[in-house]
Design a protein around this motif. Structure first.
Motif, PDB file in Angstrom:
ATOM      1  N   LEU A   1       0.145   7.115   5.255  1.00  0.00           N
ATOM      2  CA  LEU A   1      -0.213   5.640   4.692  1.00  0.00           C
ATOM      3  C   LEU A   1      -1.607   4.957   4.755  1.00  0.00           C
ATOM      4  CD1 LEU A   1       3.191   4.299   7.183  1.00  0.00           C
ATOM      5  CD2 LEU A   1       2.630   5.281   5.324  1.00  0.00           C
TER       6      LEU A   1
ATOM      7  N   SER B   1       6.804   1.540  11.402  1.00  0.00           N
ATOM      8  CA  SER B   1       5.565   2.114  10.089  1.00  0.00           C
ATOM      9  C   SER B   1       4.651   0.424  10.209  1.00  0.00           C
ATOM     10  CB  SER B   1       5.763   2.529   8.874  1.00  0.00           C
ATOM     11  OG  SER B   1       6.774   1.087   8.504  1.00  0.00           O
TER      12      SER B   1
ATOM     13  N   ILE C   1       4.720  -0.780   4.844  1.00  0.00           N
ATOM     14  CA  ILE C   1       6.047   0.376   4.113  1.00  0.00           C
ATOM     15  C   ILE C   1       7.191   0.027   2.835  1.00  0.00           C
ATOM     16  CG2 ILE C   1       7.619   1.246   5.172  1.00  0.00           C
ATOM     17  CD1 ILE C   1       6.605   3.910   4.096  1.00  0.00           C
TER      18      ILE C   1
ATOM     19  N   ASP D   1       3.576  11.257  -3.368  1.00  0.00           N
ATOM     20  CA  ASP D   1       2.529  12.113  -2.329  1.00  0.00           C
ATOM     21  C   ASP D   1       3.260  12.978  -1.082  1.00  0.00           C
ATOM     22  OD1 ASP D   1      -0.525  10.151  -2.337  1.00  0.00           O
ATOM     23  OD2 ASP D   1       1.262   9.299  -3.214  1.00  0.00           O
TER      24      ASP D   1
ATOM     25  N   PRO E   1      -0.868   2.435  -4.493  1.00  0.00           N
ATOM     26  CA  PRO E   1       0.070   2.846  -3.524  1.00  0.00           C
ATOM     27  C   PRO E   1       0.367   4.310  -3.477  1.00  0.00           C
ATOM     28  CG  PRO E   1       0.773   1.018  -4.740  1.00  0.00           C
ATOM     29  CD  PRO E   1      -0.210   1.253  -5.354  1.00  0.00           C
ATOM     30  N   ARG E   2       0.095   4.651  -2.091  1.00  0.00           N
ATOM     31  CA  ARG E   2       1.222   5.647  -1.715  1.00  0.00           C
ATOM     32  C   ARG E   2       2.582   6.035  -2.419  1.00  0.00           C
ATOM     33  NH1 ARG E   2      -3.098   8.248   2.195  1.00  0.00           N
ATOM     34  NH2 ARG E   2      -4.444   9.100   0.999  1.00  0.00           N
TER      35      ARG E   2
ATOM     36  N   LEU F   1       4.567  10.848   8.716  1.00  0.00           N
ATOM     37  CA  LEU F   1       4.365   9.947   7.423  1.00  0.00           C
ATOM     38  C   LEU F   1       3.399   9.075   7.604  1.00  0.00           C
ATOM     39  CD1 LEU F   1       7.370   7.958   5.708  1.00  0.00           C
ATOM     40  CD2 LEU F   1       5.970   9.852   5.156  1.00  0.00           C
TER      41      LEU F   1
ATOM     42  N   ARG G   1       0.376  -0.970  -0.311  1.00  0.00           N
ATOM     43  CA  ARG G   1       0.090   0.541   0.112  1.00  0.00           C
ATOM     44  C   ARG G   1       0.721   1.100   0.019  1.00  0.00           C
ATOM     45  NH1 ARG G   1      -4.768  -0.586   1.566  1.00  0.00           N
ATOM     46  NH2 ARG G   1      -4.950   0.391  -0.310  1.00  0.00           N
ATOM     47  N   ASN G   2       2.317   1.128   0.472  1.00  0.00           N
ATOM     48  CA  ASN G   2       3.210   1.883   0.355  1.00  0.00           C
ATOM     49  C   ASN G   2       4.868   2.253   0.051  1.00  0.00           C
ATOM     50  OD1 ASN G   2       1.118   4.451   2.339  1.00  0.00           O
ATOM     51  ND2 ASN G   2       0.994   1.755   3.428  1.00  0.00           N
TER      52      ASN G   2
END
Length: 332
Positions: free
Chosen positions: A330, A74, A78, A166, A139-140, A326, A47-48
């Motif tokens: 996320l 995180s 990530i 992003d 994904p970001r 961040l 996703r990130n």
């Protein structure tokens, strides 16, 4: 095509107990490139994604602890990519026949970003296949850089103006007037042609006289470095590494002059700037200017007196700060 090289040659100047744990080798823009890749550990589609650009001397190994800590904080949600500059690999035999200019290093980082973008596209396809909607499947993407890496990011944004990014994290940024800063004035003479060539020769002589197993002890005594940073610095004592770093430094002094307001303005709402309060590479006057010129950016001044080279002793502290920034952005 950029991709993985499955059987790279290891550098001949590595101590026998060292090795490329956690690293991959990619072909990027025609250069074999040492890449630190920390995969996301949460289940499901990625996703990130964070793309990290080091500062001079451009060795991603210095940032290993910082990026591992950020990844852990995180929750593993990530995927992290960071690369070493060509000519500075710690784990590959040196395939570079010459030192690269700043412009050439920028082109390499653009090619690296493009290679990671292809991975992001693959993650997006996986997300759609898993039933995520068109927007949610993407994904970001976060860009982060330290020192010279922040200038490189501006060049990347200039060449990829429509890239879907992003947030952009600029740590201890050197974005303008580099030769006029207190440290720039001190270092300008070191990167002059005659002086830097003398440095290369001295390092070559040192390496020919001192066995590799004793070099680490000498570096520790001179620099006070410990742990992973000591290992990286010990391997930096190499003629080609010194040549690459000092020539790049000369390019920085000559080229990093005017603030690139046009680039920053287009992405001002995405930037998070983090300036040091005791940083002679980017003094607090730079912080004041950025805060006043771009109120829509998040501009912070370090409260902990962390030095410019934060990775030597303060990786965890800066990783904690980065993770806080961040976390709200996320995708879960």
């Amino acid at each position: 095509m950029d991709g993985l090289d499955e059987r790279p040659a290891l550098a001949d100047h590595l101590p026998p107990d060292d090795g490329p744990t956690g690293y991959e080798v990619w072909s990027v823009g025609g250069h074999l490139t040492e890449v630190l890749h920390i995969p996301a550990t949460q289940p499901g589609p990625v996703r990130n994604v964070l793309v990290f650009i080091p500062g001079n001397p451009g060795i991603i190994g210095y940032y290993h602890d910082y990026l591992e800590t950020l990844h852990r904080l995180s929750g593993g949600n990530i995927e992290v990519f960071g690369c070493t500059y060509p000519g500075q690999s710690q784990y590959l035999a040196n395939h570079e026949q010459r030192v690269l200019s700043l412009d050439e290093q920028v082109q390499h980082k653009i090619a690296f970003y493009d290679a990671v973008s292809r991975r992001v596209d693959a993650h997006e396809r996986a997300g759609r296949a898993a039933g995520l909607g068109e927007v949610a499947a993407r994904p970001r993407v976060f860009l982060a850089g330290h020192s010279l890496g922040t200038y490189v990011i501006l060049q990347l944004l200039k060449h990829r103006p429509t890239a879907r990014i992003d947030k952009i994290l600029a740590l201890f940024p050197t974005l303008h007037s580099l030769a006029k800063t207190p440290m720039g004035r001190q270092m300008s003479w070191v990167v002059m042609p005659g002086v830097r060539h003398t440095v290369y020769a001295a390092i070559a002589g040192l390496r020919s006289l001192v066995p590799v197993e004793y070099l680490r002890a000498i570096v520790a005594a001179v620099t006070g470095h410990k742990g992973r940073a000591l290992g990286v610095t010990s391997r930096l004592v190499h003629p080609h590494s010194a040549a690459s770093s000092l020539y790049l430094g000369a390019c920085e002094m000559a080229q990093i002059r005017e603030m690139q307001h046009d680039v920053i303005e287009r992405h001002a709402d995405k930037f998070m700037f983090y300036y040091g309060s005791v940083d002679d590479w980017c003094p607090t006057s730079h912080y004041d200017e950025m805060r006043d010129t771009y109120p829509e950016s998040k501009t912070h001044l370090c409260e902990h007196r962390v030095p410019h080279a934060f990775v030597i002793e303060h990786s965890e502290l800066i990783a904690e700060q980065t993770a806080k920034w961040l976390q709200p952005f996320l995708l879960q």
